[in-house]
Design a protein around this motif. Structure first.
Motif, PDB file in Angstrom:
ATOM      1  N   VAL A  36       0.814  -1.215   0.000  1.00 49.06           N
ATOM      2  CA  VAL A  36       0.000   0.000   0.000  1.00 49.06           C
ATOM      3  C   VAL A  36       0.854   1.274   0.000  1.00 49.06           C
ATOM      4  CG1 VAL A  36      -1.635   1.358   1.364  1.00 49.06           C
ATOM      5  CG2 VAL A  36      -2.064  -1.072   0.967  1.00 49.06           C
ATOM      6  N   PRO A  37       1.845   1.425   0.894  1.00 44.38           N
ATOM      7  CA  PRO A  37       2.657   2.662   0.864  1.00 44.38           C
ATOM      8  C   PRO A  37       3.364   2.878  -0.471  1.00 44.38           C
ATOM      9  CG  PRO A  37       3.004   1.454   2.911  1.00 44.38           C
ATOM     10  CD  PRO A  37       2.243   0.543   2.006  1.00 44.38           C
ATOM     11  N   ALA A  38       3.927   1.804  -1.034  1.00 47.71           N
ATOM     12  CA  ALA A  38       4.647   1.941  -2.301  1.00 47.71           C
ATOM     13  C   ALA A  38       3.702   2.341  -3.429  1.00 47.71           C
ATOM     14  CB  ALA A  38       5.357   0.630  -2.648  1.00 47.71           C
ATOM     15  N   MET A  39       2.481   1.816  -3.421  1.00 49.28           N
ATOM     16  CA  MET A  39       1.529   2.146  -4.475  1.00 49.28           C
ATOM     17  C   MET A  39       1.035   3.589  -4.335  1.00 49.28           C
ATOM     18  SD  MET A  39      -0.667  -1.356  -5.043  1.00 49.28           S
ATOM     19  CE  MET A  39      -1.377  -0.677  -6.533  1.00 49.28           C
ATOM     20  N   ILE A  40       0.817   4.037  -3.101  1.00 47.69           N
ATOM     21  CA  ILE A  40       0.411   5.427  -2.893  1.00 47.69           C
ATOM     22  C   ILE A  40       1.512   6.373  -3.385  1.00 47.69           C
ATOM     23  CG2 ILE A  40      -0.071   7.162  -1.133  1.00 47.69           C
ATOM     24  CD1 ILE A  40      -1.518   5.030   0.463  1.00 47.69           C
ATOM     25  N   GLN A  41       2.757   6.019  -3.111  1.00 54.35           N
ATOM     26  CA  GLN A  41       3.872   6.848  -3.569  1.00 54.35           C
ATOM     27  C   GLN A  41       3.964   6.847  -5.094  1.00 54.35           C
ATOM     28  OE1 GLN A  41       7.648   5.605  -2.026  1.00 54.35           O
ATOM     29  NE2 GLN A  41       8.770   7.331  -2.916  1.00 54.35           N
ATOM     30  N   HIS A  42       3.775   5.666  -5.708  1.00 53.36           N
ATOM     31  CA  HIS A  42       3.877   5.565  -7.161  1.00 53.36           C
ATOM     32  C   HIS A  42       2.807   6.409  -7.851  1.00 53.36           C
ATOM     33  CE1 HIS A  42       4.778   3.719 -11.053  1.00 53.36           C
ATOM     34  NE2 HIS A  42       3.463   3.611 -11.222  1.00 53.36           N
ATOM     35  N   PHE A  43       1.617   6.409  -7.297  1.00 51.93           N
ATOM     36  CA  PHE A  43       0.518   7.170  -7.887  1.00 51.93           C
ATOM     37  C   PHE A  43       0.341   8.519  -7.185  1.00 51.93           C
ATOM     38  CE2 PHE A  43      -0.712   2.747  -8.923  1.00 51.93           C
ATOM     39  CZ  PHE A  43      -0.829   2.878 -10.309  1.00 51.93           C
ATOM     40  N   GLY A  44       1.432   9.073  -6.699  1.00 49.66           N
ATOM     41  CA  GLY A  44       1.371  10.325  -5.969  1.00 49.66           C
ATOM     42  C   GLY A  44       0.798  11.472  -6.767  1.00 49.66           C
ATOM     43  N   ALA A  45       0.886  11.417  -8.102  1.00 50.87           N
ATOM     44  CA  ALA A  45       0.333  12.483  -8.934  1.00 50.87           C
ATOM     45  C   ALA A  45      -1.190  12.533  -8.848  1.00 50.87           C
ATOM     46  CB  ALA A  45       0.776  12.293 -10.382  1.00 50.87           C
ATOM     47  N   ASP A  46      -1.808  11.426  -8.471  1.00 49.66           N
ATOM     48  CA  ASP A  46      -3.256  11.374  -8.294  1.00 49.66           C
ATOM     49  C   ASP A  46      -3.575  11.805  -6.864  1.00 49.66           C
ATOM     50  OD1 ASP A  46      -5.943  10.752  -8.002  1.00 49.66           O
ATOM     51  OD2 ASP A  46      -5.795   8.828  -9.056  1.00 49.66           O
ATOM     52  N   ARG A  47      -4.242  12.936  -6.710  1.00 48.70           N
ATOM     53  CA  ARG A  47      -4.494  13.467  -5.374  1.00 48.70           C
ATOM     54  C   ARG A  47      -5.426  12.571  -4.556  1.00 48.70           C
ATOM     55  NH1 ARG A  47      -8.329  18.723  -6.762  1.00 48.70           N
ATOM     56  NH2 ARG A  47     -10.067  17.575  -7.756  1.00 48.70           N
ATOM     57  N   ASN A  48      -6.111  11.664  -5.221  1.00 49.36           N
ATOM     58  CA  ASN A  48      -7.014  10.739  -4.529  1.00 49.36           C
ATOM     59  C   ASN A  48      -6.367   9.385  -4.236  1.00 49.36           C
ATOM     60  OD1 ASN A  48      -9.285  12.518  -4.558  1.00 49.36           O
ATOM     61  ND2 ASN A  48      -9.596  12.014  -6.727  1.00 49.36           N
ATOM     62  N   ALA A  49      -5.063   9.276  -4.488  1.00 49.33           N
ATOM     63  CA  ALA A  49      -4.396   7.986  -4.301  1.00 49.33           C
ATOM     64  C   ALA A  49      -4.482   7.517  -2.852  1.00 49.33           C
ATOM     65  CB  ALA A  49      -2.939   8.074  -4.742  1.00 49.33           C
ATOM     66  N   VAL A  93      -5.389 -14.846 -13.823  1.00 48.87           N
ATOM     67  CA  VAL A  93      -5.278 -13.807 -14.852  1.00 48.87           C
ATOM     68  C   VAL A  93      -5.562 -12.424 -14.266  1.00 48.87           C
ATOM     69  CG1 VAL A  93      -6.247 -12.931 -17.013  1.00 48.87           C
ATOM     70  CG2 VAL A  93      -5.853 -15.396 -16.717  1.00 48.87           C
ATOM     71  N   PHE A  94      -6.737 -12.272 -13.617  1.00 50.39           N
ATOM     72  CA  PHE A  94      -7.125 -10.968 -13.074  1.00 50.39           C
ATOM     73  C   PHE A  94      -6.221 -10.549 -11.910  1.00 50.39           C
ATOM     74  CE2 PHE A  94     -11.602 -12.195 -14.552  1.00 50.39           C
ATOM     75  CZ  PHE A  94     -11.418 -11.566 -15.768  1.00 50.39           C
ATOM     76  N   GLY A  95      -5.705 -11.519 -11.177  1.00 58.51           N
ATOM     77  CA  GLY A  95      -4.837 -11.190 -10.065  1.00 58.51           C
ATOM     78  C   GLY A  95      -3.481 -10.678 -10.487  1.00 58.51           C
ATOM     79  N   ALA A  96      -2.931 -11.240 -11.561  1.00 56.95           N
ATOM     80  CA  ALA A  96      -1.578 -10.889 -11.988  1.00 56.95           C
ATOM     81  C   ALA A  96      -1.537  -9.759 -13.001  1.00 56.95           C
ATOM     82  CB  ALA A  96      -0.872 -12.119 -12.569  1.00 56.95           C
ATOM     83  N   VAL A  97      -2.645  -9.470 -13.672  1.00 60.58           N
ATOM     84  CA  VAL A  97      -2.609  -8.482 -14.755  1.00 60.58           C
ATOM     85  C   VAL A  97      -2.209  -7.081 -14.285  1.00 60.58           C
ATOM     86  CG1 VAL A  97      -5.049  -7.754 -14.644  1.00 60.58           C
ATOM     87  CG2 VAL A  97      -3.843  -7.778 -16.845  1.00 60.58           C
ATOM     88  N   PRO A  98      -2.465  -6.661 -13.019  1.00 64.52           N
ATOM     89  CA  PRO A  98      -1.989  -5.325 -12.614  1.00 64.52           C
ATOM     90  C   PRO A  98      -0.482  -5.147 -12.708  1.00 64.52           C
ATOM     91  CG  PRO A  98      -3.682  -6.061 -11.100  1.00 64.52           C
ATOM     92  CD  PRO A  98      -3.353  -7.231 -11.987  1.00 64.52           C
ATOM     93  N   PHE A  99       0.274  -6.244 -12.770  1.00 68.28           N
ATOM     94  CA  PHE A  99       1.720  -6.139 -12.955  1.00 68.28           C
ATOM     95  C   PHE A  99       2.050  -5.487 -14.300  1.00 68.28           C
ATOM     96  CE2 PHE A  99       5.883  -7.876 -14.240  1.00 68.28           C
ATOM     97  CZ  PHE A  99       6.646  -7.470 -13.146  1.00 68.28           C
ATOM     98  N   LEU A 100       1.114  -5.594 -15.242  1.00 71.52           N
ATOM     99  CA  LEU A 100       1.318  -5.022 -16.576  1.00 71.52           C
ATOM    100  C   LEU A 100       0.606  -3.693 -16.754  1.00 71.52           C
ATOM    101  CD1 LEU A 100       0.706  -8.334 -18.591  1.00 71.52           C
ATOM    102  CD2 LEU A 100       2.888  -7.414 -17.783  1.00 71.52           C
ATOM    103  N   LEU A 101      -0.092  -3.221 -15.717  1.00 67.89           N
ATOM    104  CA  LEU A 101      -0.875  -1.989 -15.821  1.00 67.89           C
ATOM    105  C   LEU A 101      -0.192  -0.847 -15.076  1.00 67.89           C
ATOM    106  CD1 LEU A 101      -4.445  -3.470 -15.141  1.00 67.89           C
ATOM    107  CD2 LEU A 101      -3.371  -3.027 -17.366  1.00 67.89           C
ATOM    108  N   ASP A 102      -0.507   0.376 -15.487  1.00 67.43           N
ATOM    109  CA  ASP A 102       0.015   1.554 -14.794  1.00 67.43           C
ATOM    110  C   ASP A 102      -1.089   2.589 -14.623  1.00 67.43           C
ATOM    111  OD1 ASP A 102       1.973   2.903 -13.424  1.00 67.43           O
ATOM    112  OD2 ASP A 102       2.766   3.916 -15.198  1.00 67.43           O
ATOM    113  N   SER A 103      -2.301   2.122 -14.504  1.00 67.36           N
ATOM    114  CA  SER A 103      -3.448   2.988 -14.277  1.00 67.36           C
ATOM    115  C   SER A 103      -4.178   2.493 -13.027  1.00 67.36           C
ATOM    116  CB  SER A 103      -4.400   2.970 -15.471  1.00 67.36           C
ATOM    117  OG  SER A 103      -5.657   3.530 -15.133  1.00 67.36           O
ATOM    118  N   LEU A 104      -4.346   3.358 -12.041  1.00 71.20           N
ATOM    119  CA  LEU A 104      -4.994   2.957 -10.805  1.00 71.20           C
ATOM    120  C   LEU A 104      -6.441   2.549 -11.040  1.00 71.20           C
ATOM    121  CD1 LEU A 104      -4.529   2.570  -7.827  1.00 71.20           C
ATOM    122  CD2 LEU A 104      -5.069   4.987  -7.448  1.00 71.20           C
ATOM    123  N   ASP A 105      -7.121   3.228 -11.952  1.00 68.99           N
ATOM    124  CA  ASP A 105      -8.512   2.875 -12.249  1.00 68.99           C
ATOM    125  C   ASP A 105      -8.598   1.497 -12.897  1.00 68.99           C
ATOM    126  OD1 ASP A 105      -9.422   5.269 -11.205  1.00 68.99           O
ATOM    127  OD2 ASP A 105      -9.367   6.299 -13.150  1.00 68.99           O
TER     128      ASP A 105
END
Length: 399
Positions: A36-49, A93-105
């Motif tokens: 969670v902390p690493a993901m919040i930092q990665h998406f820091g540009a999103d004010r709602n992260a 499939v659905f569990g691992a696919v976020p490894f290939l994504l860079d969009s929080l939505d």
């Protein structure tokens, strides 16, 4: 579909596969917190992260609570094995696919789909446990699941932390473990023969009677929802009680609670012994609620860390009894033709309890002024629930 090579009687292969596969939904929650902390930092540009990332973690639970109500109907109608295999493969499939994504939505959407597959996995596995084994067999495998669970969770948390330290989304690679489990299911899981399912009979004093499906589902769902809301009181809010006692460092809390957390294994052993001794399902649920409620009361009254540790040990003992006791109770009430439907209701209510627990505790905290006050009231509610269960739930029934 089944072939002549597949075993028609359950054995070690089926039992171990059911136990390991049963941890897939747990993995969706346990594995994410270190990231969670690493993901919040990665998406820091999103004010709602700050709220989107925690919501992403709990998103599968919301899907399970909604979808599981309907999954049971599909399982009863179309069979167990095909849906189990499909959902487990899609889980990977659905569990691992976020490894290939860079969009929080997009990651959030994949987590919602992951929850749909979890709803099918949970409902189908719990149904198969009743299809494959009688009362004694279920008790043995549920107990083993309770004993193995803490060790499995610790291993997953260790790997999750390592992957999160390596890369912000590396943790999603853990979901690839679904594919070896899928292969084990292909090898060992078979569609139960209708005659075999009917052969695993119900206790006539507690089981579902003709025309009583709706009251049975309401009873199973209500008991599960009530118990689940109490079950998650400490899991979600325990850290806040430590803060009220003057201990706020997460590392210190982890060290202090390491020993009492092992008492969850004692709870699993108590569940096995109660069933082996012929204690009725109402007696088992009453004992679970009494132990859990007593632990919450002690935590609510704790004045220092020693009393807090003691209360946590009692609460964890009750938690170790909880899931197995509730599943065994539900399966004892459901006829084979409605078993999956009933377990779908069980799954939905258990996760609705997870969702509602922090909201109810927050209301109690506001009313009482402290989190300890909320724990005290929650524990008293659990003790009252234990008494009412003993007095009102099938007084003549024994396993």
């Amino acid at each position: 579909m089944q072939t002549s090579e597949r075993p028609q009687m359950p054995g070690m292969g089926q039992g171990i596969t059911v136990i390991i596969a049963g941890f897939l939904p747990l993995l969706a929650i346990v594995s994410m917190f270190p990231a969670v902390p690493a993901m919040i930092q990665h998406f820091g540009a999103d004010r709602n992260a700050g709220w989107k990332v925690p919501a992403m973690v709990s998103a599968p639970g919301l899907s399970i609570a909604i979808v599981a109500l309907f999954v049971g109907v599909l399982v009863d109608r179309f069979g167990r094995r095909r849906l189990l295999l499909t959902s487990t493969f899609l889980y990977g499939v659905f569990g691992a696919v976020p490894f290939l994504l860079d969009s929080l939505d997009q990651i959030y959407a994949s987590r919602l789909l992951l929850g749909c597959t979890e709803a099918v996995i949970l409902t189908t596995l719990n149904t198969l446990m009743a299809d494959y084994w009688d009362e004694r067999g279920r008790r043995n495998w549920l107990t083993l699941q309770g004993l193995v669970g803490p060790a499995f969770s610790s291993i997953m948390i260790f790997f999750a932390g390592s992957l999160a330290a390596w890369r912000w989304n590396g943790i999603f690679l853990l979901y690839l473990t679904a594919f070896p489990i899928f292969l084990a299911m292909v090898r060992y899981m078979y569609e139960p023969d209708p005659a075999a399912k009917q052969a695993v009979t119900l206790d006539p004093t507690v089981g579902e009677k003709a025309g009583s499906l709706l009251p049975t589902l309401l009873l199973v769902g209500g008991m599960t929802l009530f118990s689940s809301a109490l079950y998650y009181v400490f899991i979600i809010n325990g850290g806040l009680v430590w803060q009220e006692l003057g201990i706020a460092d997460p590392a210190s809390i982890g060290r202090i609670t390491a020993l009492p957390s092992l008492f969850i294994v004692l709870g699993a052993a108590i569940f096995w012994q109660l069933g082996r001794s012929g204690v009725s399902h109402r007696g088992q649920i009453a004992a679970f609620l009494a132990v859990l409620g007593t632990g919450l009361v002690i935590i609510g009254l704790a004045g220092d860390w020693r009393m807090m540790v003691f209360g946590t040990a009692v609460q964890q003992t009750g938690a170790g009894m909880g899931v197995a006791t509730l599943i065994a109770f539900a399966l004892s009430r459901l006829a084979p033709q409605h078993r999956a439907r009933g377990m779908g209701v069980w799954t939905a209510c258990f996760f609705f309890g997870q969702f509602s627990s922090p909201l109810l505790v927050s209301l109690l905290r506001t009313a009482m002024g402290t989190m300890q006050g909320a724990f005290l009231i929650s524990g008293c509610v659990g003790l009252v629930g234990a008494v009412l269960t003993w007095l009102m739930l099938g007084r003549g029934a024994r396993t």
